[in-house]
Scaffold this motif. Structure first.
Motif: not given
Length: 141
Positions: A69-87
């Motif tokens: 199992x490998x790692x997928x790192x979050x980018x700024x765009x991913x984190x921003x998208x998560x914040x928008x979905x949360x909002x």
């Protein structure tokens, strides 16, 4: 086109690592399917959440490495998208919705941005939150 690789949510990873879990066999089946056609990943959030059940980071890393199992790192765009979905989730919060879903939204945003399927046992936290994200609940398939 169906993704050939997948990201494991924490619920799926825990079931995969513990053969005594009810969902172990179902998650193992999906894990093997994606390992045979592509790769299987986890995010930093999944690593952090799964660490609660381990005695050390090294123990968890060894288990992940043994499974490939490998790692997928979050980018700024991913984190921003998560914040928008949360909002949006908070804005439409109604009866029965739970707190503490931001980590799930971070996992979903990374999986969507990377174009991989998401294997989870709590699909309700992801379905209809991320367009074009293939959400797989192995116990429902």
């Amino acid at each position: 086109m169906e993704p050939t690789s997948a990201c494991l949510d924490t619920s799926a990873l825990i079931a995969l690592l513990n053969d005594g879990e009810d969902a172990h066999t179902a998650v193992l089946r999906e894990f093997q399917k994606y390992k045979s056609s592509g790769m299987v990943f986890i995010t930093e959030v999944v690593f952090a959440e799964a660490s609660a059940g381990m005695s050390s980071a090294e123990e968890l890393r060894l288990a992940l490495d043994e499974l490939g199992i490998s790692d997928l790192r979050a980018t700024d765009e991913c984190l921003f998208s998560a914040g928008q979905v949360f909002k949006e989730y908070r804005r439409s919060k109604g009866t029965g919705k739970k707190d503490g879903v931001l980590p799930d939204f971070m996992i979903g945003a990374v999986a969507k941005a990377r174009g991989v399927a998401l294997i989870t046992l709590n699909d309700r936290d992801f379905v209809n939150k991320f367009s074009d994200l293939a959400v797989i609940n192995p116990v429902k398939t």
